[in-house]
Design a protein around this motif. Structure first.
Motif, short mmCIF file in Angstrom:
data_model
loop_
_atom_site.label_atom_id
_atom_site.label_comp_id
_atom_site.label_asym_id
_atom_site.label_seq_id
_atom_site.Cartn_x
_atom_site.Cartn_y
_atom_site.Cartn_z
N ASN A 1 52.14 -40.11 -9.13
CA ASN A 1 51.85 -38.68 -9.14
C ASN A 1 51.50 -38.17 -7.74
N ALA A 2 50.74 -38.97 -7.00
CA ALA A 2 50.37 -38.55 -5.64
C ALA A 2 51.60 -38.39 -4.75
N ILE A 3 52.53 -39.31 -4.90
CA ILE A 3 53.77 -39.24 -4.11
C ILE A 3 54.60 -38.03 -4.52
N LEU A 4 54.78 -37.84 -5.82
CA LEU A 4 55.59 -36.73 -6.30
C LEU A 4 55.01 -35.38 -5.89
N GLU A 5 53.69 -35.28 -5.87
CA GLU A 5 53.05 -34.02 -5.48
C GLU A 5 53.31 -33.69 -4.02
N ARG A 6 53.57 -34.70 -3.22
CA ARG A 6 53.82 -34.49 -1.79
C ARG A 6 55.28 -34.16 -1.49
N ILE A 7 56.20 -34.50 -2.41
CA ILE A 7 57.63 -34.33 -2.16
C ILE A 7 58.07 -32.94 -2.64
N PRO A 8 58.48 -32.04 -1.73
CA PRO A 8 58.91 -30.70 -2.16
C PRO A 8 60.03 -30.73 -3.19
N HIS B 1 74.89 -37.24 17.80
CA HIS B 1 74.52 -38.43 18.57
C HIS B 1 72.99 -38.51 18.68
N GLY B 2 72.44 -39.67 18.39
CA GLY B 2 71.01 -39.89 18.59
C GLY B 2 70.12 -39.21 17.58
N ALA B 3 70.67 -38.79 16.45
CA ALA B 3 69.86 -38.13 15.43
C ALA B 3 69.19 -39.16 14.53
N VAL B 4 67.98 -38.84 14.10
CA VAL B 4 67.31 -39.60 13.04
C VAL B 4 67.17 -38.62 11.88
N LEU B 5 68.05 -38.75 10.92
CA LEU B 5 68.17 -37.77 9.84
C LEU B 5 67.25 -38.14 8.68
N ASN B 6 66.28 -37.29 8.41
CA ASN B 6 65.34 -37.54 7.31
C ASN B 6 66.01 -37.23 5.97
N VAL B 7 66.03 -38.21 5.09
CA VAL B 7 66.55 -37.99 3.73
C VAL B 7 65.37 -38.32 2.82
N ASP B 8 64.48 -37.35 2.67
CA ASP B 8 63.16 -37.61 2.12
C ASP B 8 62.68 -36.56 1.14
N GLY B 9 63.59 -35.70 0.65
CA GLY B 9 63.18 -34.67 -0.29
C GLY B 9 62.21 -33.65 0.29
N GLY B 10 62.08 -33.64 1.61
CA GLY B 10 61.19 -32.70 2.28
C GLY B 10 59.82 -33.27 2.62
N TRP B 11 59.65 -34.58 2.42
CA TRP B 11 58.32 -35.22 2.65
C TRP B 11 57.74 -34.86 4.00
N LEU B 12 58.53 -35.01 5.07
CA LEU B 12 58.00 -34.78 6.41
C LEU B 12 57.83 -33.29 6.74
N ALA B 13 58.39 -32.43 5.90
CA ALA B 13 58.21 -31.00 6.11
C ALA B 13 56.82 -30.52 5.65
N ARG B 14 56.12 -31.36 4.87
CA ARG B 14 54.81 -30.96 4.35
C ARG B 14 53.74 -31.13 5.41
N TYR C 1 60.92 -41.77 -0.12
CA TYR C 1 60.59 -42.64 -1.26
C TYR C 1 61.79 -42.70 -2.20
N ILE C 2 62.41 -43.86 -2.28
CA ILE C 2 63.66 -44.05 -2.99
C ILE C 2 63.45 -45.00 -4.18
N GLU C 3 64.11 -44.70 -5.27
CA GLU C 3 64.02 -45.56 -6.46
C GLU C 3 64.81 -46.85 -6.23
N THR C 4 64.10 -47.91 -5.86
CA THR C 4 64.70 -49.23 -5.70
C THR C 4 63.72 -50.25 -6.26
N ASN C 5 64.14 -51.51 -6.27
CA ASN C 5 63.25 -52.58 -6.73
C ASN C 5 61.98 -52.65 -5.89
#
Length: 242
Positions: free
Chosen positions: A196-203, A229-242, A179-183
């Motif tokens: 708030n629901a989103i922030l509570e989920r982001i470590p 090679h072939g990596a999908v790098l999560n840049v998500d503040g830990g979202w998928l780790a929850r 979840y990125i701060e964009t328009n």
């Protein structure tokens, strides 16, 4: 820090007119790359941020729009960021909305990669491709069937192309932004309940910045990532780790 320098490299960033695409283009420019800012609307603002950059019109409503872009110019880095989204319940989703999203988000990504790969393989100089995936490359989401399918597809073709091209000097990887701060997320951030629901989920306890994605793109485009090679790098503040 020379392993992270992009000096002497030319990069093409699609969807570079605003948001994450703009941040990626600016970050590549700061790292020393000559940046071509591509979009279906004007990228003049982005070009104004990056000395020595220029803009290119590419409208991926035609998925083959970039087929001739790489033939006459050596482009070392391709960032496939352009994308669209359509929202509706699955039972009401139209064929037109399905096709439009899949054309821009998946078909155009593959054939733009193909055109880049053909040119790079013919030169024998290798290159770097960074595709922009999504958290919905791993999750289902709600009311975004074609977007979810397309982003699962981006993860898949990233791995397929890496399998075919890694030994030939072309690195193909992807970034999955959280979840990125964009328009595009302004309405979510303005809704206290959803925010708030989103922030509570982001470590990490915060929304991501577009620059968080931009700097990751610099890394994957640089010599420091030569064995990735072939990596999908999560840049998500830990979202998928929850």
């Amino acid at each position: 820090m020379s392993a992270f320098s992009l000096s002497g490299q030319t990069a093409l960033v699609t969807g570079a007119n605003t948001g994450i695409g703009q941040a990626i283009a600016a970050a590549l420019g700061r790292a020393g790359a000559t940046v071509i800012c591509a979009g279906r609307s004007s990228c003049a603002e982005t070009v104004g941020m990056i000395p020595g950059s220029r803009e290119m019109t590419l409208d991926f409503a035609d998925p083959m729009a970039a087929r001739d872009v790489f033939a006459d110019e050596k482009i070392d880095i391709l960032v496939n960021n352009a994308g669209i989204i359509r929202r509706d319940d699955a039972i009401d989703f139209t064929e037109a909305d399905w096709d439009e999203v899949m054309d821009v988000n998946l078909k155009a990504v593959f054939f733009t990669c193909q055109a880049f790969g053909k040119a790079a393989l013919a030169r024998g100089t290798g290159g770097k491709i960074v595709n922009i995936a999504s958290l919905l490359s791993f999750q289902g989401g709600i009311r975004v069937p074609s977007y979810t399918a397309s982003k699962h597809g981006v993860a898949g073709i990233t791995k397929l192309l890496a399998n075919e091209w890694a030994a030939k000097g072309i690195n193909v990887n992807a970034i999955a932004p959280g979840y990125i701060e964009t328009n595009n997320t302004e309405a979510l951030r303005a809704d206290p309940v959803r925010n708030n629901a989103i922030l509570e989920r982001i470590p990490a306890g915060r929304w991501g910045k577009a620059d968080d994605i931009g700097e990751t793109a610099v890394f994957l485009s640089s010599r420091a990532a030569n064995y990735i090679h072939g990596a999908v790098l999560n840049v998500d503040g830990g979202w998928l780790a929850r």
